[in-house]
Scaffold this motif. Sequence first.
Motif, short mmCIF file in Angstrom:
data_model
loop_
_atom_site.label_atom_id
_atom_site.label_comp_id
_atom_site.label_asym_id
_atom_site.label_seq_id
_atom_site.Cartn_x
_atom_site.Cartn_y
_atom_site.Cartn_z
N ALA B 7 -4.31 -1.13 10.20
CA ALA B 7 -3.03 -0.56 9.79
C ALA B 7 -3.03 -0.32 8.27
CB ALA B 7 -1.89 -1.51 10.16
N ARG B 8 -3.70 -1.22 7.55
CA ARG B 8 -3.71 -1.10 6.11
C ARG B 8 -4.39 0.20 5.67
NH1 ARG B 8 -6.33 -5.83 2.54
NH2 ARG B 8 -4.58 -6.00 1.11
N GLY B 11 -2.21 3.24 5.85
CA GLY B 11 -0.98 3.23 5.07
C GLY B 11 0.20 2.66 5.81
N MET B 12 -0.09 1.66 6.66
CA MET B 12 0.99 1.04 7.41
C MET B 12 0.83 -0.48 7.36
SD MET B 12 1.45 3.48 10.70
CE MET B 12 -0.23 3.64 11.15
N SER B 14 2.25 -4.09 9.70
CA SER B 14 3.15 -4.57 10.74
C SER B 14 3.97 -5.72 10.17
CB SER B 14 2.37 -5.00 11.98
OG SER B 14 1.62 -6.15 11.73
N SER B 43 1.22 -6.22 3.48
CA SER B 43 0.07 -5.82 4.28
C SER B 43 -0.70 -7.05 4.74
CB SER B 43 -0.81 -4.90 3.45
OG SER B 43 -1.87 -4.44 4.22
N ARG B 44 -0.86 -8.01 3.83
CA ARG B 44 -1.39 -9.34 4.16
C ARG B 44 -0.42 -10.35 3.58
NH1 ARG B 44 -3.63 -6.31 6.65
NH2 ARG B 44 -5.81 -5.74 6.75
#
Lengths: 252, 209
Positions: B7-8, B11-12, B14, B43-44
Amino acid sequence: MATSDIRQNALHQDEGEWLACHECDAVFRKQAIDVRFDAYCPRCGCHLYASRPDTVRRTLALSLTGLILFFPAVLLPIIGLDVLGMSNSATLLAAVMALFNEGYWWTSFLVLACSIAVPFIEMLSLTVVLIAISLDHYNPWVKSMFKFWHLLKGWGMLEVYLIGVLVSMVKLLDMASVHIGLGLYAFIGMLLMTLLMTLSLDTEEVWEFLEQGIHAPVPHPEAGSASTATPNGDDQVATERYALKEEGLNRR
Amino acid sequence: MMDIRSARSLGMASCSLCHKLCRFVDDDEIAQYCPRCGTRLHSRYPNSVVRTWALLITAAICFLPANLYPIMVVSQLGNDTPSTIFGGVVTLVHHGAYGIAAVVFIASLVVPFLKLIGLVILLIKIQRGWHLNANQCTSMYRMIEFIGRWSMLDIFVIALLAALVNLGAVARIEAGPAATAFGLTVVLTMLAAMTFDPRLIWDKEVGDE
């Protein structure tokens, strides 16, 4: 599908039909799955989502039962013992108080949280959220309550406590005669309800309601279009969802 | 071969609470919030490695007094016999309750120890770039997260025994100073498992650049 296409679709269409595994961050397209099946991440094997039939009503029934059982479980004695003509019994609350009275306030707080407070607040907040959903009643605080439920998840330890009861009974066997109290049955009932609740609750569906304010009893509609809801297109989305549900029934 | 992207890299991100996939600019200076539940997006997990190290080291320090001090004191007819966690297991073995002894031994000694070791291995893999199988590492993480709560067993047993065996001079069971330390160890290792971000294991995997 080429990665550039994925990116294009993900960014230009809707984000709701895509999801990322929360343990390895891999992105997938969400697909409709059959009732009683679970979707796992193909890369790391993490549980992604599940299809739970009739999740709101079933979970509500279970959490209400759990709430009713909570009171006898906490107030009635769990185990009792007889030694040299003397007898004593312990309730869940008495176990907390015993530690507190000996000055172990931190440990007693921990026991209070894990065995009484967290399971109770979990059931209560979930009940309130599910009642709000089944009444189609939407308020911002319902969302906060469900967030709160998410934060508490993992700190209720009823099943560990049950094994603890077993271990203490074995430890006391050669010292005194031990008998099971009425509270233990209520406790086991409450434990079963919380376990069944985790099996019947579909958090994704609850979140979708809280996001859109529509109660859609469809597990996971195939078309992602259902979640492209804009605040003023609610009615249309609702009809789309029910149509999908009928389609699913016909196929079966 | 399936084309898996993180996802990172798209450009996204969760949402850490409700798992909704949201658009995300990879810059932690900008506060971005989940449109569905309002949680701050990352992102993390922020400073995941450092926080997990801090919690793990504290837990390891607490694990020493937890095992050296008596966790409960049994007084029968005026005789005080303190027993440590390991002593309690030995007593159970002497009484022939092997099954229960194994449960207590695994829950209160093996599990916290393996949790500490396992998380340290995962952290070193991430920081030093050890070539360990990412799938096995994730399974280990999942295991650590799942079994962590079972260490609370001993605390519950002591609470129950202290409430139950309270018969004045005839017999009394009281908690010992190790109970506090042990409770802290369990909570700290659970928090360490929660702050650890398993996505970091996968970040350097091939095909995800």
